[in-house]
Design an enzyme around this catalytic site. Structure first.
Site, PDB file in Angstrom:
ATOM      1  N   GLU A 158       0.817  -1.206   0.000  1.00 22.14           N
ATOM      2  CA  GLU A 158       0.000   0.000   0.000  1.00 22.14           C
ATOM      3  C   GLU A 158       0.862   1.272   0.000  1.00 22.14           C
ATOM      4  O   GLU A 158       0.599   2.208  -0.733  1.00 22.14           O
ATOM      5  CB  GLU A 158      -0.922  -0.026   1.231  1.00 22.14           C
ATOM      6  CG  GLU A 158      -1.675   1.252   1.503  1.00 22.14           C
ATOM      7  CD  GLU A 158      -2.825   1.488   0.539  1.00 22.14           C
ATOM      8  OE1 GLU A 158      -3.161   0.551  -0.214  1.00 22.14           O
ATOM      9  OE2 GLU A 158      -3.361   2.605   0.546  1.00 22.14           O
ATOM     10  N   ASP A 159       1.893   1.290   0.821  1.00 18.46           N
ATOM     11  CA  ASP A 159       2.604   2.548   1.075  1.00 18.46           C
ATOM     12  C   ASP A 159       3.985   2.665   0.447  1.00 18.46           C
ATOM     13  O   ASP A 159       4.600   3.719   0.520  1.00 18.46           O
ATOM     14  CB  ASP A 159       2.770   2.758   2.594  1.00 18.46           C
ATOM     15  CG  ASP A 159       1.434   2.888   3.296  1.00 18.46           C
ATOM     16  OD1 ASP A 159       0.464   3.250   2.616  1.00 18.46           O
ATOM     17  OD2 ASP A 159       1.374   2.631   4.510  1.00 18.46           O
TER      18      ASP A 159
END
Ligand code: MN
Length: 745
Positions: free
Chosen positions: A92-93
């Site tokens: 996700e990051d």
């Protein structure tokens, strides 16, 4: 300070935390290879997050390590989960791709990370997006339950470190936690986690209350421990004499549960007697668990008299989430009821850690019992398959089912069915089969005839009566609590509505022909505006149902023919509401100031909680009535914040306010001559407070009064409460929400 030195210290700390995790994970690890894999996951995560920091300023990697630690230590999960937890935020990051994770760790880990990535947007609040996220999360539950367990660990760590977030984020995250995550933890049997999530919620939602209760628990600790020691001494001795190994402990109840008691029963902390429970944890081997527990029960009740109406046997029939225990409430030597929970070490571990501990013991438990948790997961699967209501409705439904306690009933053949508490004969019918439900006309409960709305009790044996002529109607929705029944009824109603709408459409076409009007899109739009309807479908339905008559249609035609009225038929601007929200939000880089912005922005104080200056508040943008100011403790706050986060705006009071606000006080005491006079004197003459109404009820020497009055802020109100408490004969004074209905009314 030398920043180089800082970094060295930081790296040391990272390694220290990782070692701690590894030490803990080792208790679950089977092979040497596992340890290598965990190390690899740690190195990859460390590298991926290397330039990131948390809001607190700490290195980001602390977070995944902590989440993995919770998975291993507090939930008892194994290698796959520890690896997934370490990597849970990478896809996700960071730049890391799911495919490279799969290459290194295989499909199992990559599927879990994929599931976690899909539901990672929970922090972005927007319309029903959050509800949609939750729904996705449940889909993964039926796929691999570890996704949810890691998600819960993630949430727990975020709650533990909520301090560094902004006040708005704190409130939103805390609300969402109490709304969804704590019930979910409860349903999965993770009691320790559920309790901590609830306490943390309170810490941020109502810091003053939280601190007060916490302090009082500490202050009363010594006296409580002395009481517990004396209470358990004879039990411990007798356990030893009968060679029943185990331990007896006294545990204080959670801050949140005490808070709920204070709120629900409107009592002071000092009046709550059951601040703790006694727990007997027995070391019994698997074949003698039940008899050991009942032997302990017999010992306890030899010393203390039990309250027979409060015996709960969750050993013979465990709760749906796998909880097993024997609860009994007994009278102590000093005239106080005490709850005693009797269970074995195995049962205790399942109760605290839940799901994962359950699997650990699964092979050794008796197989004749169907696993409640598996049944539950099957139900979730069924709900998801059947459900096409909006995501928000779905989550509300689901949530209601999460919290429900259960009722145990039987089919005519004696099969056990477990339904949420409050279920009716109709719920039971739908639980058997949707056709049985749809054609249900009544039931025989324990051979007695009852209506479909009959509420089931434990032990009921139910035979459903059906008729081919029966079909579901709108009223049925009031008689059901299970989401399966609700969905099936709604589905049937929708089908029927579709038929009526089709008829209505034909009718409208005929009527327009006779009125010589051309039924095109523009005409439909004008007609919808005239009848104030959102869609053509709704219009057809109302015509089909004859809620719109031929005369109504004629009125429409007449109006249309008067040209100057045409602007009244302009379709309404549906975008306006969204724009209003935007306006308010853009303007409010900081907070809405109550008392100052009054003339510029349309807002009112919510009736449900009656906020006054000094209360913690927030603004909620409503569709038709501007902004409403609620207390953060409002009974509606949690639902508003977690479902409509994007409509929440920060709000605070301006310091000096000339305005008076309405507040409610409830007073109880012993009735005596002149008491009312004394009370009103305090309110009106001594403090110059304006009273709006006072209702007083006296009953056999007991006095209860509800007073509505105007005050400037909480400190004035608190001063008043203090003064009132000092009036002779007054026992309690507390604030109430003024839509609250006194039970003596
Ligand atoms: Mn995370």
């Amino acid at each position: 300070m030398d920043s180089q030195l800082d970094l060295v210290a930081e790296n040391k700390e990272i390694v220290r935390r990782y070692r701690k995790l590894l030490k803990c994970a080792r208790t679950q690890i089977k092979e040497k290879e596992d340890e290598k894999q965990i190390r690899k996951a740690f190195e990859i995560a460390l590298d991926a997050h290397k330039d990131m920091r948390r809001k607190s300023g700490e290195p980001y990697i602390y977070h995944p390590i902590a989440v993995a630690q919770i998975c291993a230590e507090e939930i008892g999960l194994g290698t796959t989960s520890v690896i997934s937890a370490l990597l849970h935020d990478t896809v996700e990051d960071t730049d890391l791709e799911l495919s490279s994770i799969e290459k290194v760790f295989g499909p199992k880990v990559s599927r879990i990370i994929d599931g976690l990535t899909k539901i990672s947007g929970v922090f972005q609040y927007g319309s029903s997006q959050q509800a949609e996220n939750f729904r996705k999360m449940l889909l993964t539950l039926t796929d691999d339950v570890r996704v949810i367990l890691i998600k819960l660990a993630d949430r727990l760590h975020n709650m533990r470190t909520l301090e560094s977030m902004s006040r708005t984020s704190q409130l939103k995250i805390a609300s969402e936690t109490i709304y969804l995550y704590a019930p979910l933890a409860h349903r999965l049997g993770l009691y320790a986690m559920k309790t901590e999530l609830e306490d943390l919620y309170l810490k941020y939602a109502e810091p003053d209350m939280y601190d007060e209760i916490k302090t009082k628990i500490n202050q009363t600790k010594a006296a409580r421990n002395k009481f517990i020691k004396e209470f358990i001494a004879p039990i411990e001795e007798e356990l030893k004499r009968q060679s029943l190994p185990g331990k007896v402990i006294g545990r204080p109840k959670s801050i949140y549960s005490i808070y709920n008691k204070i709120k629900k029963n409107k009592v002071a902390f000092e009046e709550i007697y059951d601040l703790f429970a006694i727990r007997l944890i027995l070391d019994a081997d698997i074949d003698h668990e039940k008899s050991a527990c009942w032997q302990a029960y017999s010992i306890v009740t030899d010393f203390y008299t039990p309250n027979t109406t409060r015996l709960r046997d969750w050993i013979s029939t465990p709760k749906g989430n796998g909880y097993e225990s024997l609860h009994v409430t007994v009278m102590s030597g000093i005239g106080q009821w005490v709850e005693v929970q009797i269970r074995t070490t195995r049962m205790d571990e399942i109760a605290e850690k839940g799901f994962a501990a359950h699997w650990k013991y699964k092979e050794s438990t008796a197989s004749h019992r169907e696993n409640g948790l598996e049944l539950w997961i099957n139900k979730v699967r069924e709900m998801l398959a059947n459900n096409d209501s909006s995501a928000v409705d779905f989550v509300n439904d689901f949530r209601n089912n999460l919290f429900a306690e259960e009722v145990y009933v039987f089919t005519p053949k004696g099969d056990l069915r477990i339904l949420p508490n409050g279920s009716t004969a109709l719920d039971f019918a739908f639980d058997i089969h949707s056709h049985v439900g749809a054609s249900c006309i009544g039931a025989k409960v324990n051979t007695k005839l009852v209506p479909i709305s009959y509420k089931l009790s434990n032990g009921d044996q139910i035979e459903i009566l059906t008729s081919t002529k029966q079909k579901p109607n709108e009223d049925w929705l009031k008689f059901v609590v299970t989401s399966k029944a609700t969905n099936k009824i709604k589905e049937a109603l929708r089908e029927e509505k579709k038929l009526i709408a089709a008829e209505g459409k034909e009718m409208l076409e005929r009527k327009m022909r006779t009125m010589r009007l051309d039924l095109n899109e523009e005409l439909l739009l004008q007609m919808r505006s005239f009848f104030d309807l959102k869609s053509n479908y709704e219009l057809y339905y109302r015509i089909g149902k004859k809620l719109i008559s031929v005369n109504d249609l004629k009125r429409f035609r007449d109006l249309k023919q008067e040209k100057h009225n045409l602007n009244k038929l302009a379709p309404r601007d549906t975008k306006q509401f969204e724009r209003e929200i935007k306006q308010v939000r853009n303007k409010e880089s900081d907070s809405l100031l109550i008392g100052e912005d009054m003339d510029k922005i349309d807002y009112t104080l919510a009736k449900c909680c009656g906020p006054i200056p000094g209360d913690q508040v927030f603004g909620f943008v409503t569709i038709n009535e501007g902004i409403k100011i609620h207390r953060t403790t409002c009974p509606n706050a949690v639902e508003l914040m977690s479902n409509y986060g994007y409509r929440i705006i920060k709000a605070k009071w301006t310091s000096q306010s000339e305005i008076a606000f309405l507040a409610g006080l409830r007073i109880t005491g012993t009735d005596r001559m002149g008491l009312v006079n004394d009370v009103t004197k305090v309110i009106s003459s001594e403090l110059k407070v304006n009273m709006r109404s006072i209702t007083i009820e006296t009953n056999e020497g007991v006095f209860e009064g509800d007073i509505l009055l105007f005050v400037h802020d909480t400190s004035q109100l608190e001063g008043l409460i203090k003064k009132l408490k000092s009036v002779k004969g007054i026992i309690g004074v507390s604030r109430f929400n003024f839509d609250y209905k006194p039970n003596h009314a």
